[in-house]
Design an enzyme around this catalytic site. Structure first.
Site, mmCIF file in Angstrom:
data_model
loop_
_atom_site.group_PDB
_atom_site.id
_atom_site.type_symbol
_atom_site.label_atom_id
_atom_site.label_comp_id
_atom_site.label_asym_id
_atom_site.label_seq_id
_atom_site.Cartn_x
_atom_site.Cartn_y
_atom_site.Cartn_z
ATOM 1 N N LYS A 131 -7.408 -8.808 -6.435
ATOM 2 C CA LYS A 131 -5.963 -8.619 -6.646
ATOM 3 C C LYS A 131 -5.297 -9.966 -6.924
ATOM 4 O O LYS A 131 -4.454 -10.088 -7.817
ATOM 5 C CB LYS A 131 -5.331 -7.933 -5.416
ATOM 6 C CG LYS A 131 -5.758 -6.470 -5.277
ATOM 7 C CD LYS A 131 -5.356 -5.822 -3.956
ATOM 8 C CE LYS A 131 -5.922 -4.414 -3.850
ATOM 9 N NZ LYS A 131 -5.642 -3.722 -2.575
ATOM 10 N N GLN A 164 -3.823 -5.180 3.421
ATOM 11 C CA GLN A 164 -5.072 -4.534 3.035
ATOM 12 C C GLN A 164 -5.594 -3.649 4.163
ATOM 13 O O GLN A 164 -5.636 -4.054 5.323
ATOM 14 C CB GLN A 164 -6.113 -5.607 2.644
ATOM 15 C CG GLN A 164 -7.419 -5.053 2.064
ATOM 16 C CD GLN A 164 -7.245 -4.334 0.727
ATOM 17 O OE1 GLN A 164 -6.324 -4.610 -0.033
ATOM 18 N NE2 GLN A 164 -8.127 -3.381 0.441
ATOM 19 N N ASP A 200 2.420 -1.024 -2.514
ATOM 20 C CA ASP A 200 1.306 -0.081 -2.331
ATOM 21 C C ASP A 200 1.821 1.358 -2.267
ATOM 22 O O ASP A 200 1.044 2.307 -2.320
ATOM 23 C CB ASP A 200 0.577 -0.387 -1.014
ATOM 24 C CG ASP A 200 -0.807 -0.974 -1.233
ATOM 25 O OD1 ASP A 200 -1.382 -0.759 -2.308
ATOM 26 O OD2 ASP A 200 -1.294 -1.636 -0.301
HETATM 27 N N1 GUN Z 1 -7.783 -0.130 1.064
HETATM 28 C C1 GUN Z 1 -8.344 0.708 0.176
HETATM 29 N N2 GUN Z 1 -7.496 0.972 -0.838
HETATM 30 C C2 GUN Z 1 -6.365 0.286 -0.574
HETATM 31 C C3 GUN Z 1 -5.124 0.150 -1.256
HETATM 32 O O1 GUN Z 1 -4.873 0.734 -2.315
HETATM 33 N N3 GUN Z 1 -4.217 -0.666 -0.650
HETATM 34 C C4 GUN Z 1 -4.458 -1.309 0.520
HETATM 35 N N4 GUN Z 1 -3.485 -2.064 1.029
HETATM 36 N N5 GUN Z 1 -5.587 -1.192 1.174
HETATM 37 C C5 GUN Z 1 -6.540 -0.404 0.626
#
Ligand code: GUN
Length: 296
Positions: free
Chosen positions: A52, A96, A119
């Site tokens: 990311k 995350q 998110d």
């Molecule tokens: N863990 C797995 N997928 C995601 C996501 O899309 N966002 C976040 N913050 N954690 C994740």
């Protein structure tokens, strides 16, 4: 069979975003800034967060990674969230997931300011998504919608089985695909671990979205001829012949299923890269929204 190539599509979208960001900044806009909080040392989470951050560089965003020990307490994490909420330079941020088991994930997600919640996990954004109102769509479902759109996949009137009811993928995906828009207008069934006759249900579906985290769970006999398949699963399976020591497996037995499909996503290189560009799109949206507030 057409491969829904998320790697290529996400690169195209990143190129478009880079141009958009350059124009935005040249015309006096603020450089978008995405921050991420990573708690602990989970290998997969580290890989995702690093991807990311790298994607931010590629499109001209600023990024900040806040790394915290896995012994971080809930109140320490909440105070990091508060700092990012109050930092005027940060337009959007994510925490995350998964978080260590001693932390109440929902409490943390609810502490994120909805206007910085890129998110789309805060109840305000989940509510807006469910009502079809403008907000932040969760990155993985949003990425899937964009992939279907870019490949002009026809969805109207189709039967769609979503396998897995997580808050991150399955549940929002089922809502979005049932809405009266494109892509959408499907007749959706949300299947999960208690669903009876899952194989039969899947085998009758025009479209299958699978987000279980069980490698090769969907076999050839569970797929209808000409089906559209979106594989969200990405599990590390140990493989001694690779440098990393593992291989990534989807939830679909791709080798045996692909030939039956009209469209299918590969793993890796399908949904994963689309999730990342969706997060970038949400961040640019947050930046633009903030700018609009200042002007008015
Ligand atoms: N863990 C797995 N997928 C995601 C996501 O899309 N966002 C976040 N913050 N954690 C994740």
């Amino acid at each position: 069979m057409t491969l829904l190539d998320g790697k290529q599509t996400s690169n195209e979208i990143k190129d478009e975003l880079a141009v958009e960001v350059e124009l935005f900044v040249k015309s006096g806009g603020k450089q978008p800034h995405l921050a991420a909080i990573l708690v602990g040392n989970d290998g997969a989470s580290k890989t995702y967060v690093n991807a990311k951050v790298k994607a931010c560089d590629k499109v001209g965003f600023k990024s900040t990674l806040v790394k915290l020990e896995d012994t971080t307490s809930q109140s320490e994490l909440l105070s990091e969230v508060e700092k990012l909420n109050n930092n005027p330079d940060v337009d959007g941020f994510i925490v995350q997931l998964p978080l260590p088991s001693h932390i109440d994930e929902q409490a943390v997600l609810e502490a994120i300011h909805p206007e910085k919640d890129v998110d789309g996990f805060h109840p305000v954004n989940v509510g807006k998504m469910a009502l079809g109102l403008d907000g932040f769509l969760p990155a993985t479902p949003y990425g899937i919608l964009q992939l279907l759109e870019r490949y002009k996949v026809e969805t109207e009137g189709k039967t769609c089985v979503v396998v897995g009811r997580s808050h991150i993928v399955g549940s929002p995906m089922s809502i979005l695909l049932s809405q009266n828009k494109y892509p959408g207008n499907c007749t959706v069934t949300l299947a999960h671990s208690r669903t009876r006759n899952l194989a039969k249900l899947c085998a009758n579906a025009d479209m299958l979205i699978v987000a279980l985290g069980k490698p090769k769970f969907i076999t050839q006999d569970m797929v209808k001829e000409g089906a559209i398949i979106v594989d969200v699963g990405i599990t590390r399976v140990s493989a001694l012949d690779t440098v990393s020591g593992y291989r990534l497996h989807g939830d679909v037995d791709f080798e045996n299923v692909a030939e039956k499909c009209s469209f299918i996503t590969p793993v890796p290189g399908g949904v994963g890269p689309m999730t990342i560009v969706s997060l970038l799109k949400n961040t640019l949206k947050a930046t633009r929204h903030k700018g609009a507030e200042v002007i008015t």
